[in-house]
Motif scaffolding. Structure first.
Motif, mmCIF file in Angstrom:
data_model
loop_
_atom_site.group_PDB
_atom_site.id
_atom_site.type_symbol
_atom_site.label_atom_id
_atom_site.label_comp_id
_atom_site.label_asym_id
_atom_site.label_seq_id
_atom_site.Cartn_x
_atom_site.Cartn_y
_atom_site.Cartn_z
ATOM 1 N N THR A 1 0.860 -1.174 0.000
ATOM 2 C CA THR A 1 0.000 0.000 0.000
ATOM 3 C C THR A 1 0.898 1.225 0.000
ATOM 4 O O THR A 1 1.774 1.360 0.849
ATOM 5 C CB THR A 1 -0.896 -0.002 1.268
ATOM 6 N N ARG A 2 0.706 2.099 -0.961
ATOM 7 C CA ARG A 2 1.555 3.288 -1.083
ATOM 8 C C ARG A 2 0.988 4.463 -0.298
ATOM 9 O O ARG A 2 -0.174 4.457 0.021
ATOM 10 C CB ARG A 2 1.697 3.643 -2.565
ATOM 11 N N PRO A 3 1.804 5.445 0.032
ATOM 12 C CA PRO A 3 3.238 5.538 -0.236
ATOM 13 C C PRO A 3 4.072 4.497 0.521
ATOM 14 O O PRO A 3 3.791 4.184 1.667
ATOM 15 C CB PRO A 3 3.608 6.936 0.274
ATOM 16 N N TYR A 4 5.087 3.982 -0.205
ATOM 17 C CA TYR A 4 6.009 2.987 0.340
ATOM 18 C C TYR A 4 7.345 3.701 0.559
ATOM 19 O O TYR A 4 7.956 4.184 -0.383
ATOM 20 C CB TYR A 4 6.133 1.845 -0.668
ATOM 21 N N VAL A 5 7.738 3.799 1.816
ATOM 22 C CA VAL A 5 8.956 4.527 2.163
ATOM 23 C C VAL A 5 9.983 3.560 2.746
ATOM 24 O O VAL A 5 9.659 2.783 3.649
ATOM 25 C CB VAL A 5 8.661 5.644 3.196
ATOM 26 N N VAL A 6 11.192 3.595 2.221
ATOM 27 C CA VAL A 6 12.272 2.772 2.774
ATOM 28 C C VAL A 6 13.297 3.690 3.429
ATOM 29 O O VAL A 6 13.691 4.703 2.848
ATOM 30 C CB VAL A 6 12.924 1.883 1.690
ATOM 31 N N VAL A 7 13.664 3.363 4.661
ATOM 32 C CA VAL A 7 14.634 4.148 5.414
ATOM 33 C C VAL A 7 15.897 3.310 5.566
ATOM 34 O O VAL A 7 15.835 2.176 6.059
ATOM 35 C CB VAL A 7 14.086 4.500 6.820
ATOM 36 N N LEU A 8 17.022 3.833 5.128
ATOM 37 C CA LEU A 8 18.269 3.069 5.203
ATOM 38 C C LEU A 8 19.351 3.817 5.965
ATOM 39 O O LEU A 8 19.491 5.031 5.837
ATOM 40 C CB LEU A 8 18.792 2.760 3.796
ATOM 41 N N GLY A 9 20.091 3.071 6.755
ATOM 42 C CA GLY A 9 21.222 3.652 7.472
ATOM 43 C C GLY A 9 22.243 2.558 7.710
ATOM 44 O O GLY A 9 22.377 1.648 6.907
ATOM 45 N N GLY A 10 22.945 2.632 8.825
ATOM 46 C CA GLY A 10 23.929 1.592 9.129
ATOM 47 C C GLY A 10 25.272 1.887 8.509
ATOM 48 O O GLY A 10 25.500 2.964 7.956
ATOM 49 N N SER A 11 26.141 0.914 8.589
ATOM 50 C CA SER A 11 27.522 1.168 8.180
ATOM 51 C C SER A 11 27.926 0.472 6.888
ATOM 52 O O SER A 11 28.894 0.849 6.256
ATOM 53 C CB SER A 11 28.458 0.730 9.305
#
Ligand code: ADP
Ligand code: MG
Length: 398
Positions: free
Chosen positions: A191-201
């Motif tokens: 189901t949109r909006p589809y948000v991807v959050v990325l972080g890390g090393s």
């Protein structure tokens, strides 16, 4: 896929079952700071032991790169596993040597033992298929059948993952089944909006995934150590921050591709910097465009948290992998906390993936039940969402 239920129906009493678990927990001076992955591995081990199997658990810890390094011993994990199971868990002094064989020989029905860190052996992760195969043969020789429950490792074509599955009667464990079930839902009807959050090393680990996700997501929010390679690709000076110079061109390509597809990539507008990754470093907030040459960025700043929260506000599906900063140190934890709170407040489906991300949620006391699902695997869940064939899962198919 053959499952644990199939194996239990067949009967496991008296059989030695090699269980590949994901016990790769964060350690601080030999002390386990988050035992989430050990807890997540309990159901499969408990059920097998209760059914009379001789359970031989195999796992990795950190990246000892094929060498025996005492600081990567699974001994503290064996101790915690024993506490949680309420039964002794002896640890073999090696992975497939005389020590391991003696440990297996000493097992009675219902017992549980742990092999030493499988990545002490160069064959485990070898790019040479003969070397990897020879080690997989040695592992397989220790048991009668194999259960893969290490979701966090199913994206690796390692000896203890796909290698043993190809050599022994095999089945998927409870954790692997539950994780795949959850992620399948995220790929089937988003189901949109589809948000991807990325972080890390692990920037280089995640770039391929980012390219593939561009065709699927509406927005990509990037923080953590990986944001500096993105900021550098935009021509900014990132001081002494984590930077993979050989990836800057690739990242520039990703930014162009995103612009063409109309996918928004949001990068930090401010960062928390310090002169060292240390608990007594004095943090300061600076604009992302003004990182001093002698400082490292260790967290996203408050303005960035507010902006990310806004971009998450109307999301219906969120996947988050990778802490926004060095959350292990209190003065660099605010970014991760702020973004985790914003994701927890989302009404739709929210999935957190990754050992450190899941640990951050627990250590910062956000409340695991405020997310739809907390996955034990970061890289594995990203690759699954990307639509790739995961070697560990493919090997369980036939
Ligand atoms: P996950 O296990 O959730 O997949 P990663 O292993 O990729 O996440 O990354 C987690 C690590 O990233 C944490 O130990 C954290 O301290 C580190 N990290 C986050 N932000 C930064 C940064 N700005 N600089 C250096 N390390 C960072
Ligand atoms: Mg990690």
């Amino acid at each position: 896929m053959r499952t644990l239920d199939d194996l239990l129906r067949e009967g496991v009493a008296g059989r030695t079952v090699l269980v590949r678990s994901d016990l790769n927990v964060p350690l601080d001076n030999g002390r386990i700071t988050d035992d989430g992955r050990i807890r997540a591995s309990l159901p499969t081990i408990t059920e097998l032991a209760a059914a009379g199997a001789r359970v031989l658990v195999c796992a990795h810890l950190g990246r000892p790169k094929g060498q025996v390094k005492p600081e990567y011993s699974l001994a503290p994990v064996a101790e915690r596993l024993a506490e949680l199971l309420g039964q002794p868990v002896p640890i073999a002094p090696d992975v497939v040597g005389d020590g391991a064989r003696a440990t297996v020989a000493a097992l009675s029905d219902g017992d549980v033992a742990l092999l030493e860190n499988v990545r002490f052996e160069p064959g485990e992760t070898s790019k040479d298929s003969a070397e990897l195969g020879a080690f997989a043969d040695q592992l397989a020789a220790l048991a009668d059948c194999y259960v893969d429950d290490a979701f966090g490792a199913v994206h690796r074509a390692h000896a203890s993952v796909s290698g043993v599955a190809e050599r022994l009667p095999h089945a998927a464990g409870r954790l692997v089944l539950a994780e795949v079930d959850m992620l399948r839902r995220l790929t089937e009807d988003v189901t949109r909006p589809y948000v991807v959050v990325l972080g890390g090393s692990k920037v280089s680990d995640k770039l391929g995934v980012i390219s593939a996700l561009l065709g699927k997501v509406d927005r990509l929010l990037i923080g953590g150590g990986m944001c500096f390679t993105f900021l550098a690709a935009q021509g900014l000076d990132v001081g002494k921050s984590l930077l993979e110079t050989d990836r800057v061109d690739t990242v520039r390509g990703i930014l162009d591709d995103a612009a063409e597809r109309g996918v928004e990539i949001a990068l930090p507008v401010d960062v928390v910097v310090a002169d060292a990754v240390s608990a007594d470093a004095t943090p300061a907030v600076v604009p992302a465009a003004a990182i001093p040459a002698d400082r490292l960025g260790l967290d996203i700043g408050p303005e960035t948290v507010a902006r990310f929260a806004q971009l998450l506000g109307d999301a219906n599906t969120v996947f988050w992998n990778g802490p926004m900063g060095v959350f292990e140190l209190a003065q660099f934890a605010a970014g991760t906390r702020g973004v985790a709170e914003a994701i927890a407040a989302v009404d739709g489906t929210t999935v957190v993936g990754g050992g450190d991300s899941a640990a951050a949620v627990r250590l910062l006391g956000i409340g695991e039940d405020r997310f739809t699902h907390i996955s034990t695997g970061g890289g594995a869940s990203l690759e699954y969402l990307e639509g790739r064939v995961l070697p560990g899962l493919a090997a369980l198919e036939d």
